[in-house]
Design an enzyme around this catalytic site. Structure first.
Site, PDB file in Angstrom:
ATOM      1  NE  ARG A 100      -3.981   5.349   9.860  1.00  0.00           N
ATOM      2  CZ  ARG A 100      -4.650   4.261   9.185  1.00  0.00           C
ATOM      3  NH1 ARG A 100      -4.180   3.005   9.142  1.00  0.00           N
ATOM      4  NH2 ARG A 100      -5.510   4.422   8.233  1.00  0.00           N
ATOM      5  CD  GLU A 139      -2.903  -0.858   2.301  1.00  0.00           C
ATOM      6  OE1 GLU A 139      -4.125  -1.024   1.974  1.00  0.00           O
ATOM      7  OE2 GLU A 139      -2.844  -1.043   3.482  1.00  0.00           O
ATOM      8  NE  ARG A 165      -4.091   6.046   3.378  1.00  0.00           N
ATOM      9  CZ  ARG A 165      -4.510   4.844   4.177  1.00  0.00           C
ATOM     10  NH1 ARG A 165      -5.098   5.187   5.303  1.00  0.00           N
ATOM     11  NH2 ARG A 165      -4.511   3.790   3.927  1.00  0.00           N
ATOM     12  CG  HIS A 212      -8.507   6.446   2.246  1.00  0.00           C
ATOM     13  ND1 HIS A 212      -8.349   6.089   0.858  1.00  0.00           N
ATOM     14  CD2 HIS A 212      -8.045   5.261   2.847  1.00  0.00           C
ATOM     15  CE1 HIS A 212      -7.697   5.065   0.409  1.00  0.00           C
ATOM     16  NE2 HIS A 212      -7.637   4.734   1.843  1.00  0.00           N
ATOM     17  CG  HIS A 219      -9.343   6.448   6.444  1.00  0.00           C
ATOM     18  ND1 HIS A 219     -10.361   5.810   5.943  1.00  0.00           N
ATOM     19  CD2 HIS A 219      -8.293   5.888   6.620  1.00  0.00           C
ATOM     20  CE1 HIS A 219      -9.630   4.550   6.036  1.00  0.00           C
ATOM     21  NE2 HIS A 219      -8.527   4.617   6.205  1.00  0.00           N
TER      22      HIS A 219
END
Ligand code: FAD
Ligand code: SIN
Length: 554
Positions: free
Chosen positions: A395, A129, A299, A250, A360
């Site tokens: 994160r 990811e 992200r 997100h 998110h």
């Protein structure tokens, strides 16, 4: 500007009392795992949860759980990626704990019965990811990782004597003793018989595992229970909260129309991990050239790139292209997402998927040491409600399920060495209030408008003005939605004040008026505490490794 908040929720006096050793609030990955460890340490455990036991963000988790399980991977590599994503604000000790204890925590979960997807050799299948330089995301049911983790943990807790679970039980406020420590909490139960309405739970150890804050915004991937109750309880109890300004948006949330509100369908980052790419209206792959990892950049980088394109083009969303996958791969790897897309009339084997960023994850929360201890004796926090310092300003994908597992075990270790002392709770003092439930919509709209992906001094000042007005809408009708709205308000106020204070762009905090990262003035953690007088004090905590909290003998 002075911020004044109530130090407790207005609520009826308790009509019943329960005594236990450890009370855990919340039944996601963090709460359930803590309950198991506290029980293994020999204590009577009461787990309370405000809806059904399987509700919370955990069961919605799609992508998976990150851990250095592959032969070509190592905790050191995982540590490096986590620190890079955290944009200079991670607590290095907490990150080290996460990545070194993570693989064992995942193996414990497997031993408990969680079944992860395997590859053709029978090893755990690992994917990638955003921000990860290795394949290290273990998943279950393709894209139903959270559902499987929740299933396994709920089954383990349900069968365990010594753990009592109360559903439909909203924790309101903690009790304090005369030394300032915590001695349980007040709880509102929608039940029957003796345990109905507001009651008292007496316990010298309270573990907040209440999850995220998504409902402070109009749109979020979080379920409706994510109203930030634990952070608000912590604030009222005098616990330090930190990093609240770092809200993760997100990048690829399904765009369902301009009037959408509440929980929105997520299109997992793992879809990009398997090769999907972002495109603009002209079909241009705009992440190429933005970052060396292109569509798999961290992200915040992807969310900002999408927002810029949306702003420049006046469009409400961009596109995710996974047409190449073909039906077999969609059905095998992403059956849940496929179903959700079909419900919205989208066939991802032929259609582009409309996506836009939405709230998110909360990287901040109640500041804890690396054993889940807050600064208030007896009060622990774990999972998304906590700020261990693992995430810093942003994160890394799939690190949060892992954080819940690892730090819950560490709370178990502390409890195993003894409970904090029991004392009588004192009568609560200070200002109490409850806001009108109807204020929630205007609060969410103001947060979305002023403290969303893109922020400025003016946008946040306007939001603070609305929040001040909302704070005046007190009600004499305490009930679940009103208590939740009061929690949302406390949290939104502290978050916005701190976001306005941080005059730089870093990680997921993006300021239009301060577009650069400022390592000279702002490589600090903003830490806020409510005094007994209800006045909020915010400090700039130097970015050193966290000290272990010592509660002493009381
Ligand atoms: P939760 O699972 O949210 O549980 C909180 C619990 O507290 C709930 O049971 C709730 O009902 C209860 N509660 C709240 N307030 C109260 C109260 N006042 N009184 C009593 N009970 C209360 N992370 C990953 O690592 N990998 C992923 O692939 C991933 N995908 C995600 C996908 C989605 C759609 C979402 C929303 C999140 C995802 N995340 C993922 C993030 C991750 O799921 C969460 O951060 C994590 O599950 C939080 O676990 P938790 O136990 O802290 O909280
Ligand atoms: C996702 O599957 O994209 C979410 C992963 C996460 O939030 O960690």
């Amino acid at each position: 500007m002075t911020i004044h908040l109530p130090t407790r929720l207005a609520a009826p006096s308790p009509g019943w009392t329960i005594e236990t050793d450890v009370v855990v609030v919340g039944s996601g990955v963090a709460g359930l795992t803590t309950a198991l460890h506290a029980r293994a340490a020999g204590y009577r455990v009461l787990l309370v949860t405000k809806a059904n036991v399987d509700e919370g963000s955990t069961r919605w988790a799609q992508g998976g759980i990150a851990a250095a399980l592959a032969e070509d991977d190592s905790p050191l590599d995982h540590e490096r990626d986590t620190l890079v994503a955290g944009a200079g604000l991670c607590d290095p000790k907490a990150v080290h704990v996460l990545v070194t204890e993570g693989p064992q925590a995942v193996r414990r979960l497997i031993a408990l019965g969680a079944q992860f997807d395997t590859d053709e050799t029978g090893d755990i299948a690992l994917t990638r990811e955003g921000g990860h330089l290795r394949d290290r995301i273990a998943h279950a049911g393709g894209d139903a990782t959270g559902k499987e983790i929740s299933r396994a943990l709920v089954a383990a807790v349900s069968g365990r004597s010594g753990i009592e679970v109360i559903e439909n039980a909203l924790a309101l406020d903690v009790y304090r003793d005369r030394f300032g420590g915590v001695q349980g909490l007040t709880l509102h139960v929608i039940g029957q018989g003796q345990r109905d309405g507001v009651g008292a739970v007496l316990a010298p150890a309270v573990v907040l595992a209440t999850g995220g804050i998504g409902q402070i915004f109009s749109m979020s991937t979080n379920p409706s229970v994510a109203t930030g109750d634990g952070v608000a309880m912590g604030i009222r109890a005098g616990a330090a909260v930190a990093d609240l300004e770092f809200v993760q948006f997100h990048p690829t949330v399904l765009y369902t129309g301009s009037g959408a509100s509440g929980q929105q369908p997520l299109i997992s980052e793992a879809v990009r991990g398997e090769g999907a790419v972002l495109r603009d209206d002209a079909g241009v792959r705009f992440m190429v050239g933005e970052h060396e990892l292109a569509d798999l950049a961290p992200r915040d980088v992807v969310a900002k790139a999408i927002m810029r394109r949306m702003r420049d083009s006046g469009r409400k969303h961009m596109w995710l292209d996974a047409r190449d996958f073909g039906l077999e791969k969609w059905e095998r790897r992403f059956p849940t997402i496929l179903m959700s897309l079909r419900e919205h009339g989208i066939d991802p084997t032929v259609d582009l998927i409309p996506v836009a960023p939405a709230q998110h994850y909360a990287s901040g929360g109640i500041r804890t040491d690396s054993h889940g201890r807050s600064n208030v004796r007896g009060l622990f926090a774990v999972g998304e409600v906590a700020c261990t310092g693992v995430h810093g300003a942003n994160r890394l994908a799939s690190n949060s399920l892992l954080e819940g597992l690892v730090f819950a075990a560490r709370i178990g270790d502390v409890l195993a060495s003894g409970l904090p002392e029991r004392h009588n709770p004192i009568d609560p003092s200070g200002d109490s209030a409850v806001l009108a439930a109807s204020a929630r919509r205007s609060l969410q709209a103001a947060m979305t408008e002023g403290v969303g992906v893109l922020r400025s001094r003016d946008s946040m000042a306007t939001t603070l003005g609305v929040l001040n007005a909302v704070g005046e809408t007190t009600s004499d009708d305490p009930h679940v939605q009103a208590w939740e709205t009061t929690n949302l308000h406390a949290l939104a106020t502290v978050l916005t004040a701190n976001a306005k204070m941080r005059k730089e762009t870093r990680g997921s905090h993006w300021r239009e008026d301060f577009p650069n990262t400022d390592d000279i003035d702002w490589k600090v953690r903003l830490s806020s505490r409510l005094g007994e007088d209800g006045i909020l004090v915010t400090e700039r905590e130097p970015l050193t490794v966290s000290e272990e909290v010592n509660w002493g003998t009381r």
